[in-house]
Write a protein that holds these residues in place. Sequence first.
Motif, PDB file in Angstrom:
ATOM      1  N   ASP A   1      -0.388 -12.054  13.987  1.00  0.00           N
ATOM      2  CA  ASP A   1      -1.691 -12.671  13.787  1.00  0.00           C
ATOM      3  C   ASP A   1      -2.022 -12.946  12.322  1.00  0.00           C
ATOM      4  O   ASP A   1      -1.996 -14.088  11.870  1.00  0.00           O
ATOM      5  CB  ASP A   1      -2.774 -11.791  14.438  1.00  0.00           C
TER       6      ASP A   1
ATOM      7  N   VAL B   1       3.410   1.864   2.812  1.00  0.00           N
ATOM      8  CA  VAL B   1       4.500   0.893   2.976  1.00  0.00           C
ATOM      9  C   VAL B   1       5.492   0.981   1.817  1.00  0.00           C
ATOM     10  O   VAL B   1       6.710   0.893   2.009  1.00  0.00           O
ATOM     11  CB  VAL B   1       3.899  -0.535   3.073  1.00  0.00           C
TER      12      VAL B   1
ATOM     13  N   VAL C   1      -4.425  -5.803   6.083  1.00  0.00           N
ATOM     14  CA  VAL C   1      -5.312  -5.518   4.960  1.00  0.00           C
ATOM     15  C   VAL C   1      -4.694  -6.030   3.664  1.00  0.00           C
ATOM     16  O   VAL C   1      -5.324  -6.780   2.902  1.00  0.00           O
ATOM     17  CB  VAL C   1      -5.628  -4.005   4.883  1.00  0.00           C
ATOM     18  N   VAL C   2      -3.438  -5.657   3.440  1.00  0.00           N
ATOM     19  CA  VAL C   2      -2.723  -6.139   2.250  1.00  0.00           C
ATOM     20  C   VAL C   2      -2.598  -7.662   2.295  1.00  0.00           C
ATOM     21  O   VAL C   2      -2.813  -8.348   1.287  1.00  0.00           O
ATOM     22  CB  VAL C   2      -1.331  -5.466   2.170  1.00  0.00           C
TER      23      VAL C   2
ATOM     24  N   ALA D   1      -0.012  -7.741  11.891  1.00  0.00           N
ATOM     25  CA  ALA D   1       0.168  -8.754  10.852  1.00  0.00           C
ATOM     26  C   ALA D   1       1.220  -9.778  11.267  1.00  0.00           C
ATOM     27  O   ALA D   1       1.072 -10.973  11.026  1.00  0.00           O
ATOM     28  CB  ALA D   1       0.552  -8.083   9.532  1.00  0.00           C
TER      29      ALA D   1
ATOM     30  N   GLU E   1      -3.756  -7.516  19.935  1.00  0.00           N
ATOM     31  CA  GLU E   1      -3.773  -8.927  19.541  1.00  0.00           C
ATOM     32  C   GLU E   1      -2.703  -9.714  20.299  1.00  0.00           C
ATOM     33  O   GLU E   1      -2.861 -10.908  20.560  1.00  0.00           O
ATOM     34  CB  GLU E   1      -3.578  -9.086  18.026  1.00  0.00           C
TER      35      GLU E   1
ATOM     36  N   GLU F   1      -8.654  -0.321   6.101  1.00  0.00           N
ATOM     37  CA  GLU F   1      -9.684  -1.368   6.100  1.00  0.00           C
ATOM     38  C   GLU F   1     -10.740  -1.132   5.018  1.00  0.00           C
ATOM     39  O   GLU F   1     -11.274  -2.082   4.442  1.00  0.00           O
ATOM     40  CB  GLU F   1     -10.352  -1.403   7.487  1.00  0.00           C
TER      41      GLU F   1
ATOM     42  N   LYS G   1      -5.813 -17.629   6.918  1.00  0.00           N
ATOM     43  CA  LYS G   1      -7.144 -17.055   6.701  1.00  0.00           C
ATOM     44  C   LYS G   1      -6.993 -15.843   5.802  1.00  0.00           C
ATOM     45  O   LYS G   1      -6.206 -14.948   6.094  1.00  0.00           O
ATOM     46  CB  LYS G   1      -7.751 -16.600   8.028  1.00  0.00           C
TER      47      LYS G   1
ATOM     48  N   THR H   1       8.928   2.376  11.447  1.00  0.00           N
ATOM     49  CA  THR H   1       8.151   3.457  10.822  1.00  0.00           C
ATOM     50  C   THR H   1       6.651   3.335  11.101  1.00  0.00           C
ATOM     51  O   THR H   1       5.866   4.156  10.629  1.00  0.00           O
ATOM     52  CB  THR H   1       8.354   3.453   9.285  1.00  0.00           C
TER      53      THR H   1
ATOM     54  N   TYR I   1       9.652   0.257   1.888  1.00  0.00           N
ATOM     55  CA  TYR I   1      10.102  -1.144   1.844  1.00  0.00           C
ATOM     56  C   TYR I   1       9.950  -1.863   0.510  1.00  0.00           C
ATOM     57  O   TYR I   1      10.339  -3.015   0.388  1.00  0.00           O
ATOM     58  CB  TYR I   1       9.374  -1.956   2.944  1.00  0.00           C
TER      59      TYR I   1
ATOM     60  N   THR J   1       3.258  -4.717   9.852  1.00  0.00           N
ATOM     61  CA  THR J   1       2.653  -4.181  11.083  1.00  0.00           C
ATOM     62  C   THR J   1       2.800  -5.234  12.174  1.00  0.00           C
ATOM     63  O   THR J   1       2.915  -6.430  11.891  1.00  0.00           O
ATOM     64  CB  THR J   1       1.149  -3.861  10.928  1.00  0.00           C
TER      65      THR J   1
ATOM     66  N   ASP K   1       0.830  -1.200   0.000  1.00  0.00           N
ATOM     67  CA  ASP K   1       0.000   0.000   0.000  1.00  0.00           C
ATOM     68  C   ASP K   1       0.867   1.255   0.000  1.00  0.00           C
ATOM     69  O   ASP K   1       2.095   1.176   0.145  1.00  0.00           O
ATOM     70  CB  ASP K   1      -1.068  -0.024   1.116  1.00  0.00           C
TER      71      ASP K   1
HETATM   72  P1  NAD Z   1      -3.416  -2.335   7.932  1.00  0.00           P
HETATM   73  O1  NAD Z   1      -2.990  -3.337   6.973  1.00  0.00           O
HETATM   74  O2  NAD Z   1      -4.476  -1.383   7.553  1.00  0.00           O
HETATM   75  O3  NAD Z   1      -2.122  -1.490   8.369  1.00  0.00           O
HETATM   76  C1  NAD Z   1      -2.263  -0.450   9.276  1.00  0.00           C
HETATM   77  C2  NAD Z   1      -1.737   0.880   8.723  1.00  0.00           C
HETATM   78  O4  NAD Z   1      -0.325   0.939   8.840  1.00  0.00           O
HETATM   79  C3  NAD Z   1      -2.031   1.144   7.265  1.00  0.00           C
HETATM   80  O5  NAD Z   1      -2.320   2.520   7.102  1.00  0.00           O
HETATM   81  C4  NAD Z   1      -0.718   0.822   6.579  1.00  0.00           C
HETATM   82  O6  NAD Z   1      -0.567   1.521   5.378  1.00  0.00           O
HETATM   83  C5  NAD Z   1       0.286   1.259   7.593  1.00  0.00           C
HETATM   84  N1  NAD Z   1       1.558   0.549   7.603  1.00  0.00           N
HETATM   85  C6  NAD Z   1       1.748  -0.776   7.488  1.00  0.00           C
HETATM   86  N2  NAD Z   1       3.019  -1.090   7.722  1.00  0.00           N
HETATM   87  C7  NAD Z   1       3.675   0.066   7.969  1.00  0.00           C
HETATM   88  C8  NAD Z   1       5.016   0.370   8.294  1.00  0.00           C
HETATM   89  N3  NAD Z   1       5.922  -0.578   8.479  1.00  0.00           N
HETATM   90  N4  NAD Z   1       5.348   1.665   8.453  1.00  0.00           N
HETATM   91  C9  NAD Z   1       4.404   2.646   8.332  1.00  0.00           C
HETATM   92  N5  NAD Z   1       3.117   2.405   8.056  1.00  0.00           N
HETATM   93  C10 NAD Z   1       2.751   1.113   7.878  1.00  0.00           C
HETATM   94  O7  NAD Z   1      -3.915  -2.964   9.308  1.00  0.00           O
HETATM   95  P2  NAD Z   1      -3.396  -4.163  10.237  1.00  0.00           P
HETATM   96  O8  NAD Z   1      -3.696  -3.716  11.598  1.00  0.00           O
HETATM   97  O9  NAD Z   1      -2.037  -4.588   9.903  1.00  0.00           O
HETATM   98  O10 NAD Z   1      -4.362  -5.358   9.840  1.00  0.00           O
HETATM   99  C11 NAD Z   1      -5.734  -5.318  10.118  1.00  0.00           C
HETATM  100  C12 NAD Z   1      -6.445  -6.302   9.229  1.00  0.00           C
HETATM  101  O11 NAD Z   1      -5.979  -7.612   9.500  1.00  0.00           O
HETATM  102  C13 NAD Z   1      -7.946  -6.333   9.425  1.00  0.00           C
HETATM  103  O12 NAD Z   1      -8.570  -6.310   8.170  1.00  0.00           O
HETATM  104  C14 NAD Z   1      -8.196  -7.656  10.101  1.00  0.00           C
HETATM  105  O13 NAD Z   1      -9.459  -8.179   9.803  1.00  0.00           O
HETATM  106  C15 NAD Z   1      -7.089  -8.487   9.530  1.00  0.00           C
HETATM  107  N6  NAD Z   1      -6.743  -9.654  10.344  1.00  0.00           N
HETATM  108  C16 NAD Z   1      -6.668 -10.850   9.722  1.00  0.00           C
HETATM  109  C17 NAD Z   1      -6.295 -11.985  10.428  1.00  0.00           C
HETATM  110  C18 NAD Z   1      -6.148 -13.297   9.718  1.00  0.00           C
HETATM  111  O14 NAD Z   1      -6.002 -14.320  10.376  1.00  0.00           O
HETATM  112  N7  NAD Z   1      -6.151 -13.312   8.409  1.00  0.00           N
HETATM  113  C19 NAD Z   1      -5.997 -11.888  11.781  1.00  0.00           C
HETATM  114  C20 NAD Z   1      -6.082 -10.651  12.398  1.00  0.00           C
HETATM  115  C21 NAD Z   1      -6.442  -9.535  11.657  1.00  0.00           C
END
Ligand code: NAD
Length: 358
Positions: A136, A47, A106-107, A133, A184, A73, A142, A172, A51, A130, A44
């Motif tokens: 979890d 990121v 999300v990605v 990520a 989490e 999201e 999933k 970052t 990276y 993140t 996204d």
């Molecule tokens: P996200 O992917 O939206 O990332 C959070 C924010 O941080 C975004 O704005 C992103 O652009 C930014 N970002 C990411 N890495 C960065 C970095 N290193 N430096 C600066 N900015 C960065 O959110 P999230 O919290 O990572 O993930 C949430 C999602 O994960 C939800 O949709 C949730 O439903 C899903 N989820 C899935 C599972 C699964 O088992 N598949 C488990 C838990 C959560």
Amino acid sequence: NTQHELEVALGDRRYPIRIGRGLLDQPGALAALVTGRHALVLTDVNVAPHYLAPVQAALRGKQVQTCVLPPGEQEKTLARFAEVMAVLAGMGASRDTTVLALGGGVVGDLAGFAAACWMRGVRFVQLPTTLLAMVDSAVGGKTAVDLPQGKNLVGAFHQPSAVLADVATLDTLPDRELRAGLAEVVKYGALGDAGFFAWLEDQAEALLAREPAALAEAIARCCAHKAAIVARDETEQGERMLLNLGHTFGHAIETEQGYGGLLHGEAVAVGMVLAARLSAELGRAPWPDAARLAALLERLGLPVALPPGLAPDALLDRMRLDKKAVSGALRLVLWRGIGQAEVVDGVTDEAILAVLDA
Ligand code: NAD
Ligand code: ZN
């Protein structure tokens, strides 16, 4: 020490989880994960500037396409999924294509679902950036996108072939996102590991200060926990449901807010507090444990009460639509106290409304 190496074992299939600083700067290791000719890197706009370059450099010589999505999201949609399918078609992707998810959950969820669907399933690598990520969403297979009606309603189980968590990428990550990830992390202690919960109480300040060894240890302990549960119950027939502690409440909050309010991790923090309170009200968990859970989350800078303006009946309706519901009847992950979650059917609407109304 910030290096940890774990494995997810699913019968005769297995894949590595590597945790450490600087993993994205090892071109050889990255290139080895892409076995075929084509690769699609999904990331996204937040990121990519930090990276994407090392990942592209490592894949030089392959036919690499990148897809840089807007963040958040609200982008985990069928429309974005369709865009990714079009990109794969446009690049002439074949069955030996590898999809790499470079970003947060999300990605990762979107890329994983794309990898599950393209030609009925291609290789998929998770490069989580993140904390959420890393602990979890990148582990366990999933994948999904959201609908306006509910979170993750369209998806598939599709395991990655590797997870590479470069802890340096967390440098970052905005503070609010780090804290959302810590929700989490607390979840693992709350649902199954009282010793880890106590460790978190001890390490809260170190984690908030992003001390590398503390962060890496927390990530490794969460991944080990998740890997063990996924190994025993890949498709969530039983034990894996416990990982949804706080999530039925949390998803209802996220959906009701149109995915633009609390972050997922924040909603889960509130959801865990509500689940704990409900459990205590039902006499299943000690009140002091519920207070201890809320206190740790609060120290970590997380919300522990419902945001204003959410109607209890509307939230309850959303909860009924959550996937954990079985033919319309609510199935909830409740709590027996620090370190022990349980799945409970048949909790009455009155009991749920009482905690949503408090
Ligand atoms: P996200 O992917 O939206 O990332 C959070 C924010 O941080 C975004 O704005 C992103 O652009 C930014 N970002 C990411 N890495 C960065 C970095 N290193 N430096 C600066 N900015 C960065 O959110 P999230 O919290 O990572 O993930 C949430 C999602 O994960 C939800 O949709 C949730 O439903 C899903 N989820 C899935 C599972 C699964 O088992 N598949 C488990 C838990 C959560
Ligand atoms: Zn979650």
